[in-house]
Design an enzyme around this catalytic site. Sequence first.
Site, PDB file in Angstrom:
ATOM      1  N   LEU A 167       0.859  -1.175   0.000  1.00 34.82           N
ATOM      2  CA  LEU A 167       0.000   0.000   0.000  1.00 34.82           C
ATOM      3  C   LEU A 167       0.896   1.226   0.000  1.00 34.82           C
ATOM      4  O   LEU A 167       1.983   1.204   0.597  1.00 34.82           O
ATOM      5  CB  LEU A 167      -0.898   0.033   1.244  1.00 34.82           C
ATOM      6  CG  LEU A 167      -2.030  -0.987   1.354  1.00 34.82           C
ATOM      7  CD1 LEU A 167      -2.743  -0.824   2.697  1.00 34.82           C
ATOM      8  CD2 LEU A 167      -3.023  -0.827   0.222  1.00 34.82           C
ATOM      9  N   ASP A 168       0.462   2.298  -0.630  1.00 40.11           N
ATOM     10  CA  ASP A 168       1.213   3.546  -0.565  1.00 40.11           C
ATOM     11  C   ASP A 168       1.369   3.977   0.886  1.00 40.11           C
ATOM     12  O   ASP A 168       0.526   3.668   1.742  1.00 40.11           O
ATOM     13  CB  ASP A 168       0.491   4.654  -1.331  1.00 40.11           C
ATOM     14  CG  ASP A 168       0.517   4.428  -2.835  1.00 40.11           C
ATOM     15  OD1 ASP A 168       1.421   3.713  -3.304  1.00 40.11           O
ATOM     16  OD2 ASP A 168      -0.363   4.964  -3.522  1.00 40.11           O
ATOM     17  N   ARG A 169       2.420   4.709   1.162  1.00 45.38           N
ATOM     18  CA  ARG A 169       2.680   5.164   2.534  1.00 45.38           C
ATOM     19  C   ARG A 169       1.486   5.913   3.118  1.00 45.38           C
ATOM     20  O   ARG A 169       1.134   5.731   4.288  1.00 45.38           O
ATOM     21  CB  ARG A 169       3.922   6.073   2.545  1.00 45.38           C
ATOM     22  CG  ARG A 169       4.219   6.686   3.901  1.00 45.38           C
ATOM     23  CD  ARG A 169       5.505   7.492   3.853  1.00 45.38           C
ATOM     24  NE  ARG A 169       5.427   8.606   2.936  1.00 45.38           N
ATOM     25  CZ  ARG A 169       4.952   9.810   3.249  1.00 45.38           C
ATOM     26  NH1 ARG A 169       4.476  10.044   4.469  1.00 45.38           N
ATOM     27  NH2 ARG A 169       4.938  10.784   2.361  1.00 45.38           N
TER      28      ARG A 169
END
Length: 532
Positions: A167-169
Amino acid sequence: MSVQNIATDSSTQDSAGPSRPRQVYPRGQNPKLRYEPFYWWPYRTYVKERWIGRELLEVISTEFRDRSVDYYRHALESGVTTVNGVRAGPNFVLRNGDRIDNTVHRHEPPITNDEIPIIHLDTEREFVVISKPGSIPVHATGRYFRNTVLELMKSEKGMTVYAVNRLDRLTSGLMILALSSKRSQTLALEFRDGNVKKEYIARVRGEFPEGVVEVDLPLLGVDRQMGLVIVTPEGKEAKTLFRRLSYDPERDESVVHCRPLTGRTHQIRVHLQYIGYPIANDPLYSHASIWGPEMGKGGVDLVPHDPTAKARGLAARVVEVRQGAGESSDLHGPLASTLLKDEDRDLMNLDITSPIPLSKQARDIIVKLRRLKDESEAWAKWNDVVFRAKEAQDKFEQHEDEEAESVDASGKPARRKKKSHPRPETTRSKNHIEPLPPGVPSPLRRPEYVPEGFCEECYVPLADDPDPETLFIYLHAVRYTTEKLGAWQTPLPRWAGRDWQGDWRGWSEHAAPDAFDVVQGDIKVNLESPLV
């Protein structure tokens, strides 16, 4: 390329109270943030293909951009970076096979001080399901190492885990982690082959239309540094289904159920922006000062500002490399006289690194995003310090100063010969080395003047604590349905609840929406109760 409304659905419209006032804390003392003490880190990497023939300062300052160009120049002149074991200055030209060793003082940015809930642990099938808080990257990246999901699971849960999906940060929500490297490979295949149905919840600007909206628009990343993705025919196929769950008229925001049918980078974020409903707090795709009053609706202009820009930039790089090597920079043709005059380095690199020719609007957006990042990290403070000491203590590299005087056989002072940079013939060792223990002295000599608010070991300005509410976006992976591991979900984040009052931490009392099925319509999935 298409955007269409393909079904109807009712939604509940609720109003919400105003946001709560924010309290300001001294640096390092915000109870909503998790801090990691600064530490020295020796980093090793090998030259990538796109770095070959480029100067070291240009590569570091354009590829990483964690700090200002002035800082990188000072650090290189100080000697904290070596190539093949020999100190390399800012103008050193990289070649294929070069090994770069760089000692950096890591200032890991704070992350939100949220637990990582374990939804399910299956030691027999070797996987664990978690809910990742926003603000935490999955892997080590940039300035993050200890403040990552993999490291926090090890240090706080005592579990060595391996990422299966990412997942993106800034994105929160469901993740499946493997308990062995072998298991991670088999589980990753299920994600890679598209056998996992993913569902997200987003909070967006504006009153999202009722029903199910299909967006089928190809996506392409055009700037590695900022991670910017745009809609363009040259991109990869990307399709997302959206369904409105509720509308908040007081904030003029909607909560939307998202079902990506493909897995492109920033797919949900860019598709929502393109149709005019960007995620409400998205720092990349929801800035009016950068995208204009329409917030990027309809995408960016795709007409190249200069079809020859990439060729001119590459030719300019050849000139600079030749000049750096002391060779003749004469080129044949009409480009030779103007290569280094009409564009600054940043703009030149934009054209070189982009996979497609950029329009003026696209270039301006990237420049504004980079400037916004630099301003947020207050690199202008560098003007407050004059570094008079330019050479480092060779504590970590253990090599002598190339310009140091020696004594020859007759006892007279003599200059040492400049060391060469031998190309390594041995096999490559691991890129990452363990961090240096606490108390190791700084490899940089202390300047005569270090203002208040600067690091006492590497002498860079200390960034102010970020507002915790800027460390995540209103995008949450709420449910995964897999063929082999079953279906898993988290509760709704508080900001997605129908009676949200502005406190973004924790879970809503409302249940997650019914599963979003592509073929058969909306169905309910029987789940174990993952969280109380």
